[in-house]
Design a protein around this motif. Structure first.
Motif, PDB file in Angstrom:
ATOM      1  N   ALA A 171       0.794  -1.228   0.000  1.00 50.59           N
ATOM      2  CA  ALA A 171       0.000   0.000   0.000  1.00 50.59           C
ATOM      3  C   ALA A 171       0.826   1.278   0.000  1.00 50.59           C
ATOM      4  CB  ALA A 171      -0.947  -0.004   1.204  1.00 50.59           C
ATOM      5  N   GLN A 172       2.116   1.188   0.327  1.00 51.89           N
ATOM      6  CA  GLN A 172       2.980   2.366   0.306  1.00 51.89           C
ATOM      7  C   GLN A 172       3.972   2.318  -0.849  1.00 51.89           C
ATOM      8  OE1 GLN A 172       4.715   3.173   4.200  1.00 51.89           O
ATOM      9  NE2 GLN A 172       2.884   2.416   5.236  1.00 51.89           N
ATOM     10  N   ASP A 173       3.630   1.534  -1.850  1.00 43.24           N
ATOM     11  CA  ASP A 173       4.509   1.339  -3.003  1.00 43.24           C
ATOM     12  C   ASP A 173       4.687   2.636  -3.779  1.00 43.24           C
ATOM     13  OD1 ASP A 173       5.863   0.311  -5.237  1.00 43.24           O
ATOM     14  OD2 ASP A 173       4.678  -1.526  -5.220  1.00 43.24           O
ATOM     15  N   ARG A 174       5.932   2.946  -4.135  1.00 50.15           N
ATOM     16  CA  ARG A 174       6.232   4.120  -4.959  1.00 50.15           C
ATOM     17  C   ARG A 174       6.650   3.740  -6.381  1.00 50.15           C
ATOM     18  NH1 ARG A 174      10.134   7.111  -0.475  1.00 50.15           N
ATOM     19  NH2 ARG A 174       8.555   7.373   1.155  1.00 50.15           N
ATOM     20  N   ALA A 175       6.691   2.449  -6.657  1.00 48.14           N
ATOM     21  CA  ALA A 175       7.120   1.984  -7.975  1.00 48.14           C
ATOM     22  C   ALA A 175       5.947   1.555  -8.848  1.00 48.14           C
ATOM     23  CB  ALA A 175       8.108   0.829  -7.826  1.00 48.14           C
ATOM     24  N   ILE A 176       4.996   0.842  -8.261  1.00 44.67           N
ATOM     25  CA  ILE A 176       3.764   0.444  -8.950  1.00 44.67           C
ATOM     26  C   ILE A 176       2.602   0.978  -8.127  1.00 44.67           C
ATOM     27  CG2 ILE A 176       2.334  -1.467  -9.746  1.00 44.67           C
ATOM     28  CD1 ILE A 176       4.846  -3.102 -10.077  1.00 44.67           C
ATOM     29  N   GLU A 177       1.790   1.801  -8.731  1.00 47.69           N
ATOM     30  CA  GLU A 177       0.731   2.487  -7.999  1.00 47.69           C
ATOM     31  C   GLU A 177      -0.182   1.487  -7.278  1.00 47.69           C
ATOM     32  OE1 GLU A 177       0.589   5.586  -7.584  1.00 47.69           O
ATOM     33  OE2 GLU A 177       1.802   6.462  -9.200  1.00 47.69           O
ATOM     34  N   PRO A 178      -0.443   1.699  -5.985  1.00 46.69           N
ATOM     35  CA  PRO A 178      -1.352   0.803  -5.262  1.00 46.69           C
ATOM     36  C   PRO A 178      -2.729   0.688  -5.907  1.00 46.69           C
ATOM     37  CG  PRO A 178      -0.099   2.119  -3.705  1.00 46.69           C
ATOM     38  CD  PRO A 178       0.217   2.660  -5.072  1.00 46.69           C
ATOM     39  N   GLY A 179      -3.206   1.765  -6.534  1.00 45.98           N
ATOM     40  CA  GLY A 179      -4.493   1.686  -7.218  1.00 45.98           C
ATOM     41  C   GLY A 179      -4.486   0.664  -8.342  1.00 45.98           C
ATOM     42  N   LEU A 180      -3.409   0.611  -9.117  1.00 43.99           N
ATOM     43  CA  LEU A 180      -3.275  -0.399 -10.167  1.00 43.99           C
ATOM     44  C   LEU A 180      -3.175  -1.787  -9.551  1.00 43.99           C
ATOM     45  CD1 LEU A 180      -2.843  -1.360 -13.064  1.00 43.99           C
ATOM     46  CD2 LEU A 180      -0.412  -0.754 -12.833  1.00 43.99           C
ATOM     47  N   GLN A 181      -2.440  -1.914  -8.455  1.00 46.92           N
ATOM     48  CA  GLN A 181      -2.340  -3.206  -7.784  1.00 46.92           C
ATOM     49  C   GLN A 181      -3.725  -3.718  -7.364  1.00 46.92           C
ATOM     50  OE1 GLN A 181       0.734  -3.678  -4.746  1.00 46.92           O
ATOM     51  NE2 GLN A 181       1.735  -1.835  -5.500  1.00 46.92           N
ATOM     52  N   ARG A 182      -4.547  -2.834  -6.851  1.00 44.53           N
ATOM     53  CA  ARG A 182      -5.882  -3.269  -6.395  1.00 44.53           C
ATOM     54  C   ARG A 182      -6.725  -3.763  -7.575  1.00 44.53           C
ATOM     55  NH1 ARG A 182      -4.971   1.473  -3.043  1.00 44.53           N
ATOM     56  NH2 ARG A 182      -4.450   0.720  -0.942  1.00 44.53           N
ATOM     57  N   LYS A 183      -6.602  -3.127  -8.720  1.00 42.64           N
ATOM     58  CA  LYS A 183      -7.336  -3.597  -9.902  1.00 42.64           C
ATOM     59  C   LYS A 183      -6.849  -4.984 -10.324  1.00 42.64           C
ATOM     60  CE  LYS A 183      -8.240   1.045 -11.748  1.00 42.64           C
ATOM     61  NZ  LYS A 183      -7.949   2.001 -12.846  1.00 42.64           N
ATOM     62  N   LEU A 184      -5.553  -5.173 -10.322  1.00 37.32           N
ATOM     63  CA  LEU A 184      -5.000  -6.469 -10.709  1.00 37.32           C
ATOM     64  C   LEU A 184      -5.330  -7.538  -9.677  1.00 37.32           C
ATOM     65  CD1 LEU A 184      -1.518  -5.215 -11.947  1.00 37.32           C
ATOM     66  CD2 LEU A 184      -3.419  -6.002 -13.365  1.00 37.32           C
ATOM     67  N   ALA A 185      -5.356  -7.143  -8.412  1.00 36.17           N
ATOM     68  CA  ALA A 185      -5.640  -8.099  -7.336  1.00 36.17           C
ATOM     69  C   ALA A 185      -7.028  -8.705  -7.456  1.00 36.17           C
ATOM     70  CB  ALA A 185      -5.481  -7.415  -5.986  1.00 36.17           C
ATOM     71  N   SER A 186      -7.948  -7.984  -8.089  1.00 38.11           N
ATOM     72  CA  SER A 186      -9.318  -8.497  -8.217  1.00 38.11           C
ATOM     73  C   SER A 186      -9.379  -9.757  -9.072  1.00 38.11           C
ATOM     74  CB  SER A 186     -10.222  -7.413  -8.819  1.00 38.11           C
ATOM     75  OG  SER A 186      -9.867  -7.143 -10.168  1.00 38.11           O
ATOM     76  N   ARG A 187      -8.301 -10.069  -9.789  1.00 36.08           N
ATOM     77  CA  ARG A 187      -8.260 -11.269 -10.609  1.00 36.08           C
ATOM     78  C   ARG A 187      -7.821 -12.507  -9.808  1.00 36.08           C
ATOM     79  NH1 ARG A 187      -5.276  -8.449 -15.936  1.00 36.08           N
ATOM     80  NH2 ARG A 187      -7.123  -7.265 -16.567  1.00 36.08           N
ATOM     81  N   CYS A 188      -7.365 -12.293  -8.590  1.00 33.73           N
ATOM     82  CA  CYS A 188      -6.798 -13.389  -7.800  1.00 33.73           C
ATOM     83  C   CYS A 188      -7.827 -13.984  -6.847  1.00 33.73           C
ATOM     84  CB  CYS A 188      -5.587 -12.895  -7.022  1.00 33.73           C
ATOM     85  SG  CYS A 188      -4.191 -12.472  -8.100  1.00 33.73           S
ATOM     86  N   THR A 189      -7.539 -15.186  -6.383  1.00 31.75           N
ATOM     87  CA  THR A 189      -8.429 -15.897  -5.469  1.00 31.75           C
ATOM     88  C   THR A 189      -8.519 -15.222  -4.118  1.00 31.75           C
ATOM     89  OG1 THR A 189      -7.641 -17.920  -6.556  1.00 31.75           O
ATOM     90  CG2 THR A 189      -8.932 -18.188  -4.544  1.00 31.75           C
ATOM     91  N   ASP A 190      -7.399 -14.727  -3.626  1.00 29.36           N
ATOM     92  CA  ASP A 190      -7.295 -14.142  -2.292  1.00 29.36           C
ATOM     93  C   ASP A 190      -6.522 -12.837  -2.400  1.00 29.36           C
ATOM     94  OD1 ASP A 190      -7.318 -13.890   0.529  1.00 29.36           O
ATOM     95  OD2 ASP A 190      -5.379 -14.895   0.687  1.00 29.36           O
ATOM     96  N   VAL A 191      -6.942 -11.822  -1.642  1.00 35.49           N
ATOM     97  CA  VAL A 191      -6.282 -10.523  -1.671  1.00 35.49           C
ATOM     98  C   VAL A 191      -5.987 -10.086  -0.243  1.00 35.49           C
ATOM     99  CG1 VAL A 191      -6.419  -8.105  -2.384  1.00 35.49           C
ATOM    100  CG2 VAL A 191      -7.521  -9.883  -3.772  1.00 35.49           C
ATOM    101  N   ARG A 192      -4.760  -9.632  -0.033  1.00 38.51           N
ATOM    102  CA  ARG A 192      -4.364  -9.075   1.253  1.00 38.51           C
ATOM    103  C   ARG A 192      -3.593  -7.789   1.005  1.00 38.51           C
ATOM    104  NH1 ARG A 192      -2.560 -14.571   4.536  1.00 38.51           N
ATOM    105  NH2 ARG A 192      -3.773 -16.029   3.244  1.00 38.51           N
ATOM    106  N   GLU A 193      -3.416  -7.007   2.043  1.00 39.20           N
ATOM    107  CA  GLU A 193      -2.761  -5.708   1.868  1.00 39.20           C
ATOM    108  C   GLU A 193      -1.793  -5.464   3.015  1.00 39.20           C
ATOM    109  OE1 GLU A 193      -4.136  -1.046   1.272  1.00 39.20           O
ATOM    110  OE2 GLU A 193      -5.195  -2.670   0.223  1.00 39.20           O
ATOM    111  N   TRP A 194      -0.594  -5.003   2.645  1.00 42.33           N
ATOM    112  CA  TRP A 194       0.428  -4.653   3.624  1.00 42.33           C
ATOM    113  C   TRP A 194       0.724  -3.171   3.531  1.00 42.33           C
ATOM    114  CZ3 TRP A 194       4.154  -8.954   1.602  1.00 42.33           C
ATOM    115  CH2 TRP A 194       3.808 -10.181   2.173  1.00 42.33           C
ATOM    116  N   GLN A 195       1.066  -2.575   4.641  1.00 40.65           N
ATOM    117  CA  GLN A 195       1.521  -1.180   4.658  1.00 40.65           C
ATOM    118  C   GLN A 195       3.040  -1.164   4.480  1.00 40.65           C
ATOM    119  OE1 GLN A 195      -0.545   1.514   4.631  1.00 40.65           O
ATOM    120  NE2 GLN A 195      -2.148  -0.052   4.488  1.00 40.65           N
ATOM    121  N   THR A 196       3.471  -1.587   3.294  1.00 36.15           N
ATOM    122  CA  THR A 196       4.904  -1.644   2.985  1.00 36.15           C
ATOM    123  C   THR A 196       5.177  -0.938   1.672  1.00 36.15           C
ATOM    124  OG1 THR A 196       4.874  -3.659   1.632  1.00 36.15           O
ATOM    125  CG2 THR A 196       4.950  -3.950   4.031  1.00 36.15           C
ATOM    126  N   GLY A 197       6.458  -0.711   1.417  1.00 36.37           N
ATOM    127  CA  GLY A 197       6.886  -0.228   0.126  1.00 36.37           C
ATOM    128  C   GLY A 197       6.940  -1.349  -0.890  1.00 36.37           C
TER     129      GLY A 197
END
Length: 232
Positions: A171-197
């Protein structure tokens, strides 16, 4: 023996996963960390596929960043783990989905032969901004020149459509936008979120180890002969 495969991203090396691999091996898990940088997404995918095929049991396969594009194209995995990574669908590429954030793009330096490298100071802030300075400096020193075109590669197979998968949003990623990650995550079976870079395997390797050990204890393995083995 249970197995885990760790697939690095652009500019990175297997050594970036050294602490994670050491902890898993100490606990009795076979760990394979293939070297990418084969010149194209298809060549990188072939190298990872060969490493999977060489194992006695289907492994849990983790792909970080561009490594997600790679593991999307393999078959024979027990479970896929996408960490701040690209879960590509038909005709998609990492670059086509937006790829690098503006901050990461600003860190990229072109080389005379068409390859690219990362400016050390900007790479530290972008990839390892949540790490102590000495640890970030160690990780930056390991980065290598990247051949052109890998991020524009399109996988031939889309393994997440028939293999269980977990996406970890950084969620604190500066290389790949977290918003894009959340869209891609919707394709997976399980989704979790970390407050990391972008690179928790450097800054917080225990998170990766705990996740993989959890999956090793609870996921189902489909053997090479088609039989099913469930670990508890």
């Amino acid at each position: 023996m249970a197995a885990v495969m760790l697939v690095h991203g652009l500019y990175h090396r297997p050594e970036h996963f050294a602490v994670v691999a050491e902890h898993l091996r100490t606990a009795g898990t076979e760990v394979v960390v293939p070297e990418l940088h084969r010149g194209s997404l298809l060549a990188d995918t072939a190298a990872v596929q060969a490493a999977i095929d060489a194992l006695l049991e289907p492994p849990i396969v983790l792909g970080h960043s561009y490594g997600g594009s790679v593991i999307t194209g393999v078959c024979g995995a027990r479970h896929l783990v996408y960490m701040a990574a690209f879960v590509l669908d038909v005709g998609e590429s990492a670059a086509g989905l937006g790829g690098a954030s503006p901050q990461l793009q600003d860190a990229i330096s072109p080389e005379p032969d068409g390859s690219t490298s990362l400016h050390p100071d900007r790479a530290a802030a972008t990839l390892y901004g949540d790490c102590p300075e000495p640890l970030a400096a160690w990780a930056v020193d390991l980065l290598r020149v990247q051949a052109p075109g890998c991020g524009r590669g399109v996988p031939e197979r889309h393994s997440w459509k028939n293999t269980p998968s977990t996406y970890f949003i950084c969620a604190q990623d500066r290389a790949i936008e977290p918003g894009l990650q959340r869209k891609l995550a919707s394709r997976c079976t399980d989704v979790r979120e970390w407050q990391t870079g972008h690179s928790p395997f450097v800054g917080q390797p225990s998170l990766i180890v705990e996740l993989l050990q959890e999956l090793l204890a609870t996921t189902t393995s489909h053997g090479r002969d088609g039989g099913v083995t469930t670990t508890r």
